[in-house]
Design a protein around this motif. Structure first.
Motif, mmCIF file in Angstrom:
data_model
loop_
_atom_site.group_PDB
_atom_site.id
_atom_site.type_symbol
_atom_site.label_atom_id
_atom_site.label_comp_id
_atom_site.label_asym_id
_atom_site.label_seq_id
_atom_site.Cartn_x
_atom_site.Cartn_y
_atom_site.Cartn_z
ATOM 1 N N VAL A 95 0.879 -1.171 0.000
ATOM 2 C CA VAL A 95 0.000 0.000 0.000
ATOM 3 C C VAL A 95 0.912 1.216 0.000
ATOM 4 O O VAL A 95 1.809 1.316 0.848
ATOM 5 N N THR A 121 3.893 -1.183 5.920
ATOM 6 C CA THR A 121 2.839 -2.198 5.949
ATOM 7 C C THR A 121 3.194 -3.428 6.778
ATOM 8 O O THR A 121 2.313 -4.224 7.113
ATOM 9 N N GLY A 177 1.989 -6.881 4.438
ATOM 10 C CA GLY A 177 1.214 -6.496 3.267
ATOM 11 C C GLY A 177 1.415 -7.446 2.104
ATOM 12 O O GLY A 177 0.536 -7.588 1.250
ATOM 13 N N THR A 235 -1.272 -9.777 2.425
ATOM 14 C CA THR A 235 -2.559 -9.149 2.117
ATOM 15 C C THR A 235 -2.819 -9.133 0.623
ATOM 16 O O THR A 235 -3.949 -9.355 0.175
ATOM 17 N N TYR A 236 -1.775 -8.884 -0.169
ATOM 18 C CA TYR A 236 -1.968 -8.683 -1.610
ATOM 19 C C TYR A 236 -1.274 -9.726 -2.483
ATOM 20 O O TYR A 236 -1.167 -9.545 -3.696
ATOM 21 N N SER A 280 -3.078 6.380 10.749
ATOM 22 C CA SER A 280 -2.422 5.085 10.989
ATOM 23 C C SER A 280 -2.152 4.975 12.486
ATOM 24 O O SER A 280 -1.005 4.995 12.918
ATOM 25 N N VAL A 314 -7.158 0.195 4.479
ATOM 26 C CA VAL A 314 -7.078 -1.244 4.724
ATOM 27 C C VAL A 314 -6.420 -1.409 6.088
ATOM 28 O O VAL A 314 -5.455 -0.724 6.416
ATOM 29 N N ILE A 357 -4.444 2.198 -2.236
ATOM 30 C CA ILE A 357 -4.725 0.761 -2.219
ATOM 31 C C ILE A 357 -4.515 0.218 -3.626
ATOM 32 O O ILE A 357 -5.018 0.791 -4.599
ATOM 33 N N ARG A 369 -0.010 -3.628 10.111
ATOM 34 C CA ARG A 369 -0.683 -2.394 9.710
ATOM 35 C C ARG A 369 -1.884 -2.644 8.800
ATOM 36 O O ARG A 369 -2.897 -1.940 8.889
ATOM 37 N N THR A 370 -1.800 -3.636 7.908
ATOM 38 C CA THR A 370 -2.895 -3.904 6.970
ATOM 39 C C THR A 370 -3.940 -4.869 7.522
ATOM 40 O O THR A 370 -4.886 -5.225 6.820
#
Length: 469
Positions: free
Chosen positions: A233, A268, A278, A281-282, A435, A384, A241, A272-273
């Motif tokens: 991110v 990230t 992250g 996450t992705y 954040s 996110v 995003i 954090r996500t």
């Protein structure tokens, strides 16, 4: 020295301290903002004002302020082994255990990852500098000395040293510093709200960005492109995003052309996500991962670079011929920082802070949308995990920006501070970012967003004046 005894703390600051990422002129005129204490999600100024810190410092105080567990870990580590360098094969138990724990955590939470070793530094900037050097070293060792260029993205933030500042894709950080240096290329920003064409959905936008990336590779020559660096991110740029299908298509392109993926997880990483990383996450499959900030929740300056087997195997095979790996820092693997990081991870796991970020992220977004979403100058609210943004526009229907040279988000951030909340005005687009510490509660989110809504109401005459002028 006697003539300085009677100076105020603010005047001592004015006449002695060189502030990072600050206006010299503003400090000379208005003085510094001095903070004297912090606890939980609140920081206290020397004026006595208490503010909810919805930035967790600079995206980094993940477990909140004033945690005795981390102070005690630091104290014990300082007494046991206050310093040990890691040059010449030297080592220490806290750092060995931290490296093993980070590898295990990444392997278990990022499907398909293939990570081999951890290198330690002191900041996110030096972690990305390490990545910059490693991709050169790796390609030289495997007989591809022309393969050196790195593709970053406009709006990205990767640090401010010579190399990492060049990877950063925000022009304000380049002005008068002669950056970026040669060998860094910036592709378009992956922010659908601001940069998609009319009628272009996220998948089509992603297709266009990936096609442009392939055009860059064709133009420069695949044999000259070493790596692509990306934040899962995009944080400092504006909490962008990634559009649907984007990273999946980017990863396939990098595989096609033998290009390394560097995941900048300085922001990230560590919950954090709403997931540990992250990359998980992705669905990234990085070759190098840059970590810092949440590694110690900023209680100790420390970074980590995790490298994959793809890279490690080349380095290890060449080692008998190359000899010593001539890269490192005095404080690489600092045993006190390692002890703090281990205690930080213990605390995050014990209190379920990653899960808290996943649960309360939607609460933060819903609160912002309910309280400021109808404002005529709020164009987009996104996020996110516990990472969110409010983006300002002059006209919602057309997404028209405020006039050049104006900064509506800075006006809002100023009023937010007066209302008792810290939210960061970002440097690329007119965005205020959120954040907070991952330890934040639902009640604290409600109070913070209520204060933010009041601040935006108070800022309206100034925002209107920007357009009237």
């Amino acid at each position: 020295m006697n003539d300085r005894i009677n100076l105020s703390l603010a005047d001592l600051d004015r006449t002695s301290l060189f502030h990072p990422v600050s206006s010299i002129h503003d400090i000379e005129v208005n003085g510094p903002m001095i903070y004297s204490g912090a606890k939980g999600v609140e920081v206290t100024r020397d004026t006595g004002q208490r503010l909810i810190d919805m930035g967790a410092g600079l995206w980094c105080v993940n477990v909140g302020y004033g945690r005795k567990e981390l102070a005690e870990a630091s104290s014990k580590a300082m007494e046991a082994l206050s310093f040990q360098h890691f040059f010449g094969s030297s080592s220490a138990e806290p750092t060995i255990r931290l490296a093993d724990r980070l590898l295990t955590l990444f392997r278990e939470t990022v499907p398909g990852s293939d990570m081999a070793r951890v290198f330690f530094g002191t900041s996110g900037s030096d972690a990305n500098d390490t990545a910059f050097k490693l991709v050169r070293y790796y390609n030289n060792l495997r007989g591809k000395p022309a393969k050196k260029k790195i593709i970053a993205r406009k709006g990205a933030y990767h640090g401010l040293t010579l190399a990492s500042g060049s990877l950063t894709g925000i022009s304000a950080y380049h002005t008068a510093f002669d950056l970026p240096i040669e060998g860094v290329i910036h592709a378009e920003c992956a922010h659908h709200y601001a940069f998609a064409e009319a009628g272009e959905d996220e998948a089509a936008f992603a297709d266009r960005l990936v096609a442009e990336l392939e055009d860059i590779i064709a133009r420069e020559g695949a044999d000259s492109i070493a790596a692509f660096i990306a934040e899962p991110v995009m944080g400092t740029g504006g909490v962008f995003i990634p559009p649907a299908t984007y990273f999946e298509k980017v990863q396939a392109l990098l595989d096609k052309y033998d290009i390394l993926m560097i995941a900048d997880e300085v922001i990230t990483g560590f919950g954090r996500t709403g997931q540990w990383f992250g990359s998980g996450t992705y669905g990234l499959r990085p070759d190098i991962v840059s970590l810092a900030k949440g590694l110690t929740s900023a209680y100790f300056p420390m970074s980590a670079s995790i490298v994959s087997n793809r890279i490690w195997d080349v380095l290890a095979k060449a080692s008998p011929e190359m000899g010593v790996f001539m890269h490192g820092f005095t404080y690489s693997g600092h045993p006190v920082g390692s002890a703090v990081a281990l205690a930080n991870l213990d605390l995050m796991e014990r209190e379920g802070m990653v899960g808290n970020a996943a649960r309360l992220g939607p609460v933060l977004l819903d609160a912002l949308r309910a309280k400021v979403g109808d404002n005529p100058y709020v164009g987009d609210i996104r996020g996110v995990g516990l990472m969110a943004a409010v983006e300002f526009v002059a006209d919602k229907a057309t997404k028209q920006r405020f006039p050049n040279g104006t900064a509506p988000h800075k006006i809002v951030a100023k009023h937010a501070m007066e209302a008792g909340i810290l939210t960061r005005a970002l440097p690329f687009l007119p965005v205020t970012a959120f954040s907070p510490p991952l330890s934040i509660s639902k009640a604290e989110i409600d109070e913070a967003t209520t204060r933010y809504a009041k601040a935006l109401d108070a800022a309206m005459p100034e925002l209107q004046a920007l357009l009237a002028g």
